[in-house]
Design a protein around this motif. Structure first.
Motif, mmCIF file in Angstrom:
data_model
loop_
_atom_site.group_PDB
_atom_site.id
_atom_site.type_symbol
_atom_site.label_atom_id
_atom_site.label_comp_id
_atom_site.label_asym_id
_atom_site.label_seq_id
_atom_site.Cartn_x
_atom_site.Cartn_y
_atom_site.Cartn_z
ATOM 1 N N LEU A 14 0.827 -1.206 0.000
ATOM 2 C CA LEU A 14 0.000 0.000 0.000
ATOM 3 C C LEU A 14 0.865 1.261 0.000
ATOM 4 N N ARG A 15 1.945 1.255 0.740
ATOM 5 C CA ARG A 15 2.865 2.406 0.758
ATOM 6 C C ARG A 15 3.459 2.616 -0.641
ATOM 7 N N TRP A 16 3.895 1.514 -1.272
ATOM 8 C CA TRP A 16 4.503 1.575 -2.605
ATOM 9 C C TRP A 16 3.501 2.117 -3.618
ATOM 10 N N MET A 17 2.282 1.573 -3.599
ATOM 11 C CA MET A 17 1.266 1.999 -4.559
ATOM 12 C C MET A 17 0.946 3.477 -4.398
ATOM 13 N N HIS A 18 0.796 3.913 -3.156
ATOM 14 C CA HIS A 18 0.441 5.307 -2.899
ATOM 15 C C HIS A 18 1.557 6.253 -3.342
ATOM 16 N N ALA A 19 2.804 5.819 -3.189
ATOM 17 C CA ALA A 19 3.939 6.642 -3.626
ATOM 18 C C ALA A 19 3.991 6.761 -5.141
ATOM 19 N N ALA A 20 3.485 5.755 -5.848
ATOM 20 C CA ALA A 20 3.532 5.753 -7.311
ATOM 21 C C ALA A 20 2.333 6.459 -7.945
ATOM 22 N N ALA A 21 1.322 6.807 -7.151
ATOM 23 C CA ALA A 21 0.098 7.419 -7.681
ATOM 24 C C ALA A 21 0.122 8.933 -7.526
ATOM 25 N N THR A 22 -0.318 9.645 -8.559
ATOM 26 C CA THR A 22 -0.433 11.093 -8.450
ATOM 27 C C THR A 22 -1.857 11.540 -8.145
ATOM 28 N N ARG A 23 -2.859 10.719 -8.507
ATOM 29 C CA ARG A 23 -4.252 11.126 -8.319
ATOM 30 C C ARG A 23 -5.097 10.142 -7.521
ATOM 31 N N LEU A 24 -4.883 8.825 -7.736
ATOM 32 C CA LEU A 24 -5.798 7.849 -7.149
ATOM 33 C C LEU A 24 -5.121 6.495 -7.007
ATOM 34 N N THR A 25 -5.378 5.834 -5.885
ATOM 35 C CA THR A 25 -4.943 4.458 -5.656
ATOM 36 C C THR A 25 -6.197 3.621 -5.421
ATOM 37 N N ILE A 26 -6.262 2.451 -6.064
ATOM 38 C CA ILE A 26 -7.447 1.589 -5.947
ATOM 39 C C ILE A 26 -7.002 0.168 -5.630
ATOM 40 N N VAL A 27 -7.635 -0.435 -4.634
ATOM 41 C CA VAL A 27 -7.393 -1.838 -4.315
ATOM 42 C C VAL A 27 -8.750 -2.533 -4.253
ATOM 43 N N MET A 86 -4.124 -0.930 7.991
ATOM 44 C CA MET A 86 -2.977 -1.062 7.100
ATOM 45 C C MET A 86 -2.754 0.237 6.317
ATOM 46 N N CYS A 87 -3.837 0.855 5.862
ATOM 47 C CA CYS A 87 -3.716 2.133 5.136
ATOM 48 C C CYS A 87 -3.073 3.184 6.026
ATOM 49 N N ALA A 88 -3.526 3.271 7.260
ATOM 50 C CA ALA A 88 -2.957 4.252 8.192
ATOM 51 C C ALA A 88 -1.475 3.972 8.414
ATOM 52 N N ALA A 89 -1.109 2.702 8.564
ATOM 53 C CA ALA A 89 0.300 2.330 8.763
ATOM 54 C C ALA A 89 1.128 2.659 7.528
ATOM 55 N N ALA A 90 0.501 2.631 6.351
ATOM 56 C CA ALA A 90 1.199 2.933 5.098
ATOM 57 C C ALA A 90 1.265 4.431 4.823
ATOM 58 N N GLY A 91 0.667 5.240 5.685
ATOM 59 C CA GLY A 91 0.727 6.688 5.518
ATOM 60 C C GLY A 91 -0.420 7.292 4.732
ATOM 61 N N TRP A 92 -1.466 6.517 4.460
ATOM 62 C CA TRP A 92 -2.613 7.053 3.744
ATOM 63 C C TRP A 92 -3.421 7.905 4.724
ATOM 64 N N THR A 93 -3.783 9.100 4.325
ATOM 65 C CA THR A 93 -4.603 9.951 5.182
ATOM 66 C C THR A 93 -5.995 10.178 4.602
ATOM 67 N N ARG A 94 -6.140 10.042 3.298
ATOM 68 C CA ARG A 94 -7.430 10.244 2.637
ATOM 69 C C ARG A 94 -7.805 8.973 1.880
ATOM 70 N N PHE A 95 -8.683 8.165 2.470
ATOM 71 C CA PHE A 95 -9.098 6.931 1.810
ATOM 72 C C PHE A 95 -10.517 6.558 2.224
ATOM 73 N N GLU A 96 -11.100 5.690 1.415
ATOM 74 C CA GLU A 96 -12.448 5.179 1.667
ATOM 75 C C GLU A 96 -12.442 3.684 1.383
ATOM 76 N N ILE A 97 -13.135 2.933 2.212
ATOM 77 C CA ILE A 97 -13.300 1.492 1.992
ATOM 78 C C ILE A 97 -14.789 1.223 1.881
ATOM 79 N N ARG A 98 -15.154 0.615 0.767
ATOM 80 C CA ARG A 98 -16.556 0.311 0.498
ATOM 81 C C ARG A 98 -16.720 -1.189 0.319
ATOM 82 N N ARG A 99 -17.682 -1.769 0.973
ATOM 83 C CA ARG A 99 -17.984 -3.185 0.751
ATOM 84 C C ARG A 99 -18.662 -3.325 -0.606
ATOM 85 N N VAL A 100 -18.245 -4.320 -1.368
ATOM 86 C CA VAL A 100 -18.867 -4.592 -2.657
ATOM 87 C C VAL A 100 -19.191 -6.073 -2.755
ATOM 88 N N TRP A 101 -20.166 -6.387 -3.556
ATOM 89 C CA TRP A 101 -20.623 -7.758 -3.721
ATOM 90 C C TRP A 101 -19.693 -8.493 -4.652
#
Length: 193
Positions: A107-120, A166-181
């Protein structure tokens, strides 16, 4: 995974986005996203990273056959720092294969490589999901490997609260988690800068 990408393109008035697909496998997600984007008038320039040369070869062939702008490279994100940045960095059904500490690193790696949006996009662990995985895999295949792997994937998955930690540990401050089917979650994060 297309919805947050489409929303980003619409919100920012973009008709072209660069996308990195981490653990791209056989390229089905990348190719599918390129097709959806094209039908919406958005051009995606996708790069897929996977550690498997066989997967990269398969994905490249699939993209060429589909005529989409996607190329694939053999890469181990745990062995390198991001070499370049992309508008969107995404991963589908990879996180549950990792222990928590390595998931935080991803998650840290992905966020560092993104300029606008990270999606998992990943599996969501639950008792019901585990039970259904045991039943469904036996209904759809005779493969002993799938009979074992399906339920084990659900057992190894993270709950949304664990993913948030995990997001918080990776340094993410702005994120949303949505349950999906069915029994998945969609995690989207925006760079802090």
């Amino acid at each position: 995974m297309w919805r947050p990408i489409r929303a980003l393109a619409r919100c920012d008035g973009l008709d072209e986005l660069t996308v990195l697909d981490v653990a791209s496998g056989a390229g089905d997600v990348a190719v599918g996203l390129c097709r959806l984007a094209a039908s919406a008038g958005v051009r995606l320039r996708v790069v897929g990273y996977d550690i498997s040369p066989v997967a990269v070869e398969t994905a490249a062939r699939r993209a060429a056959e589909a005529g989409v702008d996607a190329r694939f490279e053999v890469a181990d994100v745990f062995a390198q720092r991001p070499q370049r940045r992309f508008d969107v960095v995404m991963s589908s059904l990879f996180l549950h294969h990792l222990p928590e500490a390595q998931g935080v690193e991803l998650l840290r790696w992905m966020h560092a490589a993104a300029t606008r949006l990270t999606i998992v996009n990943d599996l969501r662990r639950s008792r019901l999901g585990y039970a259904l995985a045991q039943v469904v895999v036996r209904l759809v295949t005779r493969s002993d490997v799938v009979h074992y792997d399906g339920p084990q994937s659900v057992a190894g998955a993270f709950r949304p609260d664990e993913a948030a930690r995990m997001c918080a540990a990776a340094g993410w401050t702005r994120f949303e988690i949505r349950r999906v089917w069915p029994f998945r979650f969609l995690l989207t994060g925006m760079p802090s800068t």
